[in-house]
Design an enzyme around this catalytic site. Structure first.
Site, PDB file in Angstrom:
ATOM      1  N   ASN A   1      -7.956 -12.983   4.117  1.00  0.00           N
ATOM      2  CA  ASN A   1      -8.473 -12.221   2.976  1.00  0.00           C
ATOM      3  C   ASN A   1     -10.000 -12.354   2.918  1.00  0.00           C
ATOM      4  O   ASN A   1     -10.566 -13.316   3.437  1.00  0.00           O
ATOM      5  CB  ASN A   1      -7.862 -12.746   1.667  1.00  0.00           C
TER       6      ASN A   1
ATOM      7  N   HIS B   1       6.030  -0.408  -2.454  1.00  0.00           N
ATOM      8  CA  HIS B   1       5.561   0.276  -3.668  1.00  0.00           C
ATOM      9  C   HIS B   1       5.543   1.796  -3.519  1.00  0.00           C
ATOM     10  O   HIS B   1       4.870   2.480  -4.283  1.00  0.00           O
ATOM     11  CB  HIS B   1       4.161  -0.230  -4.053  1.00  0.00           C
TER      12      HIS B   1
ATOM     13  N   CYS C   1      17.818  13.524  -9.306  1.00  0.00           N
ATOM     14  CA  CYS C   1      18.886  13.208  -8.338  1.00  0.00           C
ATOM     15  C   CYS C   1      18.476  12.153  -7.314  1.00  0.00           C
ATOM     16  O   CYS C   1      19.263  11.795  -6.447  1.00  0.00           O
ATOM     17  CB  CYS C   1      19.356  14.481  -7.621  1.00  0.00           C
TER      18      CYS C   1
ATOM     19  N   ASN D   1       0.825  -1.203   0.000  1.00  0.00           N
ATOM     20  CA  ASN D   1       0.000   0.000   0.000  1.00  0.00           C
ATOM     21  C   ASN D   1       0.862   1.258   0.000  1.00  0.00           C
ATOM     22  O   ASN D   1       1.920   1.293   0.617  1.00  0.00           O
ATOM     23  CB  ASN D   1      -0.926   0.009   1.215  1.00  0.00           C
ATOM     24  N   VAL D   2       0.342   2.269  -0.652  1.00  0.00           N
ATOM     25  CA  VAL D   2       1.048   3.547  -0.681  1.00  0.00           C
ATOM     26  C   VAL D   2       0.418   4.525   0.310  1.00  0.00           C
ATOM     27  O   VAL D   2       0.859   5.653   0.441  1.00  0.00           O
ATOM     28  CB  VAL D   2       1.083   4.128  -2.114  1.00  0.00           C
ATOM     29  N   ASP D   3      -0.625   4.068   0.999  1.00  0.00           N
ATOM     30  CA  ASP D   3      -1.189   4.910   2.063  1.00  0.00           C
ATOM     31  C   ASP D   3      -0.300   4.830   3.303  1.00  0.00           C
ATOM     32  O   ASP D   3       0.613   4.001   3.376  1.00  0.00           O
ATOM     33  CB  ASP D   3      -2.644   4.499   2.360  1.00  0.00           C
TER      34      ASP D   3
ATOM     35  N   CYS E   1      18.440  19.456  -5.999  1.00  0.00           N
ATOM     36  CA  CYS E   1      19.210  19.700  -7.231  1.00  0.00           C
ATOM     37  C   CYS E   1      18.613  20.803  -8.104  1.00  0.00           C
ATOM     38  O   CYS E   1      19.184  21.161  -9.127  1.00  0.00           O
ATOM     39  CB  CYS E   1      19.353  18.409  -8.029  1.00  0.00           C
TER      40      CYS E   1
ATOM     41  N   GLU F   1     -11.779 -12.990   0.367  1.00  0.00           N
ATOM     42  CA  GLU F   1     -12.151 -14.147  -0.471  1.00  0.00           C
ATOM     43  C   GLU F   1     -10.879 -14.878  -0.853  1.00  0.00           C
ATOM     44  O   GLU F   1      -9.786 -14.347  -0.650  1.00  0.00           O
ATOM     45  CB  GLU F   1     -12.870 -13.647  -1.730  1.00  0.00           C
TER      46      GLU F   1
HETATM   47  P1  NAD Z   1      -5.969  -5.613  -4.908  1.00  0.00           P
HETATM   48  O1  NAD Z   1      -6.876  -4.436  -5.000  1.00  0.00           O
HETATM   49  O2  NAD Z   1      -5.540  -6.270  -6.159  1.00  0.00           O
HETATM   50  O3  NAD Z   1      -6.652  -6.752  -4.012  1.00  0.00           O
HETATM   51  C1  NAD Z   1      -7.249  -6.486  -2.779  1.00  0.00           C
HETATM   52  C2  NAD Z   1      -7.557  -7.801  -2.081  1.00  0.00           C
HETATM   53  O4  NAD Z   1      -8.108  -7.471  -0.812  1.00  0.00           O
HETATM   54  C3  NAD Z   1      -8.587  -8.684  -2.799  1.00  0.00           C
HETATM   55  O5  NAD Z   1      -8.149 -10.029  -2.798  1.00  0.00           O
HETATM   56  C4  NAD Z   1      -9.855  -8.511  -1.939  1.00  0.00           C
HETATM   57  O6  NAD Z   1     -10.633  -9.701  -1.895  1.00  0.00           O
HETATM   58  C5  NAD Z   1      -9.263  -8.233  -0.576  1.00  0.00           C
HETATM   59  N1  NAD Z   1     -10.133  -7.425   0.273  1.00  0.00           N
HETATM   60  C6  NAD Z   1     -10.992  -6.434  -0.081  1.00  0.00           C
HETATM   61  N2  NAD Z   1     -11.592  -5.930   0.990  1.00  0.00           N
HETATM   62  C7  NAD Z   1     -11.103  -6.616   2.072  1.00  0.00           C
HETATM   63  C8  NAD Z   1     -11.356  -6.553   3.461  1.00  0.00           C
HETATM   64  N3  NAD Z   1     -12.217  -5.687   3.974  1.00  0.00           N
HETATM   65  N4  NAD Z   1     -10.681  -7.400   4.274  1.00  0.00           N
HETATM   66  C9  NAD Z   1      -9.794  -8.298   3.763  1.00  0.00           C
HETATM   67  N5  NAD Z   1      -9.526  -8.415   2.451  1.00  0.00           N
HETATM   68  C10 NAD Z   1     -10.179  -7.563   1.618  1.00  0.00           C
HETATM   69  O7  NAD Z   1      -4.750  -5.115  -4.054  1.00  0.00           O
HETATM   70  P2  NAD Z   1      -3.248  -5.619  -3.906  1.00  0.00           P
HETATM   71  O8  NAD Z   1      -3.211  -7.110  -3.880  1.00  0.00           O
HETATM   72  O9  NAD Z   1      -2.671  -4.840  -2.798  1.00  0.00           O
HETATM   73  O10 NAD Z   1      -2.469  -5.235  -5.249  1.00  0.00           O
HETATM   74  C11 NAD Z   1      -2.732  -4.203  -6.025  1.00  0.00           C
HETATM   75  C12 NAD Z   1      -1.754  -3.043  -6.088  1.00  0.00           C
HETATM   76  O11 NAD Z   1      -2.576  -1.939  -5.820  1.00  0.00           O
HETATM   77  C13 NAD Z   1      -0.628  -2.944  -5.128  1.00  0.00           C
HETATM   78  O12 NAD Z   1       0.503  -2.709  -5.879  1.00  0.00           O
HETATM   79  C14 NAD Z   1      -0.908  -1.703  -4.274  1.00  0.00           C
HETATM   80  O13 NAD Z   1       0.232  -0.854  -4.275  1.00  0.00           O
HETATM   81  C15 NAD Z   1      -1.965  -0.976  -5.027  1.00  0.00           C
HETATM   82  N6  NAD Z   1      -3.049  -0.350  -4.251  1.00  0.00           N
HETATM   83  C16 NAD Z   1      -2.787   0.255  -3.063  1.00  0.00           C
HETATM   84  C17 NAD Z   1      -3.819   0.836  -2.343  1.00  0.00           C
HETATM   85  C18 NAD Z   1      -3.494   1.504  -1.023  1.00  0.00           C
HETATM   86  O14 NAD Z   1      -2.404   2.055  -0.870  1.00  0.00           O
HETATM   87  N7  NAD Z   1      -4.385   1.459  -0.030  1.00  0.00           N
HETATM   88  C19 NAD Z   1      -5.123   0.811  -2.832  1.00  0.00           C
HETATM   89  C20 NAD Z   1      -5.361   0.190  -4.071  1.00  0.00           C
HETATM   90  C21 NAD Z   1      -4.311  -0.392  -4.775  1.00  0.00           C
END
Ligand code: NAD
Length: 244
Positions: A212, A120, A131, A103-105, A150, A214
């Protein structure tokens, strides 16, 4: 689960979903990001249009605007019970621990987690393309913003775009090689190299657990999968682990 000493946790967008940060959406084989703009109407952006170095070069206005919107949305949300539970584990766990987030948050650190690797990048950080200096960046970032170090007009969001090398891979691989428990939380198992961490951890003999909503693309690699919302599954697992 049996006793463990060294834990690696991988988190994805699912852990932040219940805080109100949208996860990826897939439609017709294409992957989209949803952001709300000023008119509060959701807009969908194909990943290729906003999350590649080519997209940044071709349409810097669109890409910067997309990250400005996500940065603004992030300021309005809070860590949830799952982030807080992992921060509690981080404070209390005497063994090795690394939380690797895709996550980028900044919700893990706002909850108080410290043993954390953003693989990420981070929305609230700027990277100079000239730079490679970094600077905290909580505000909108216009294209061509000059770097404080820079002076080149080369600041970009400090995000690892598709096709770029994730941050901290050496630290992550070392942690995976030494862990005896690997836990994946809220990730679809579709984005590499993170999707391959479970296989690496297994190869080094770690136990594996997926939490997860699902079953994910990589579910078959985990010894155990627990399905449900992160805000329920993660605090329960942390309680169990600290009581072990
Ligand atoms: P993804 O969106 O591909 O998958 C999210 C997964 O989380 C899914 O399998 C879904 O079933 C599950 N999910 C959804 N709600 C949930 C909950 N309440 N509890 C538990 N599981 C839950 O995300 P990813 O696998 O992280 O990969 C995607 C890319 O997206 C990453 O590179 C990430 O950097 C980026 N991303 C980041 C953010 C963020 O920073 N919050 C948000 C969206 C995407």
């Amino acid at each position: 689960m049996s006793k463990h000493s060294n834990i690696v946790i991988l988190t994805g967008a699912g852990i932040s979903a219940e805080s109100g940060v949208p996860t990826f959406r897939t439609k017709g084989g294409e992957t989209y990001w949803e952001v709300y703009e000023d008119d509060l109407v959701p807009k969908y952006h194909r990943v290729e249009d906003v999350c590649t170095p080519e997209a940044l070069a071709a349409d810097p206005v669109l890409v910067h605007r997309f990250y400005d919107m996500r940065r603004a949305a992030l300021a309005a949300v809070q860590p949830n019970a799952a982030h807080q539970a992992l921060a509690r584990l981080d404070r209390s766990w005497s063994g090795d621990l690394l939380i690797v987030t895709q996550n980028v948050d900044d919700l893990h650190e706002r909850a108080g987690a410290r043993r954390l690797q953003h693989m990420h990048g981070e929305l609230n950080s700027a990277l100079c393309a000239a730079c490679e200096a970094r600077a905290p960046w909580p505000d909108p970032m216009p294209p061509g913003q000059p770097c404080a170090m820079c002076k080149q007009p080369a600041l970009r969001p400090d995000i690892v775009f598709f096709g770029e090398v994730p941050y901290g891979m050496e630290r992550i691989e070392e942690a995976l090689a030494g862990c005896d428990l690997f836990v994946s939380i809220g990730t679809s198992g579709a984005v590499y190299p993170a999707a391959g961490f479970v296989q690496l951890a297994r190869r080094f003999g770690a136990e594996t657990l997926e939490l997860n909503l699902e079953r994910s693309a990589g579910s078959g690699w985990f010894a155990q999968s627990r399905l449900g919302p992160a805000t329920q599954l993660v605090p329960a697992w942390v309680d169990e682990t600290l009581a072990d």
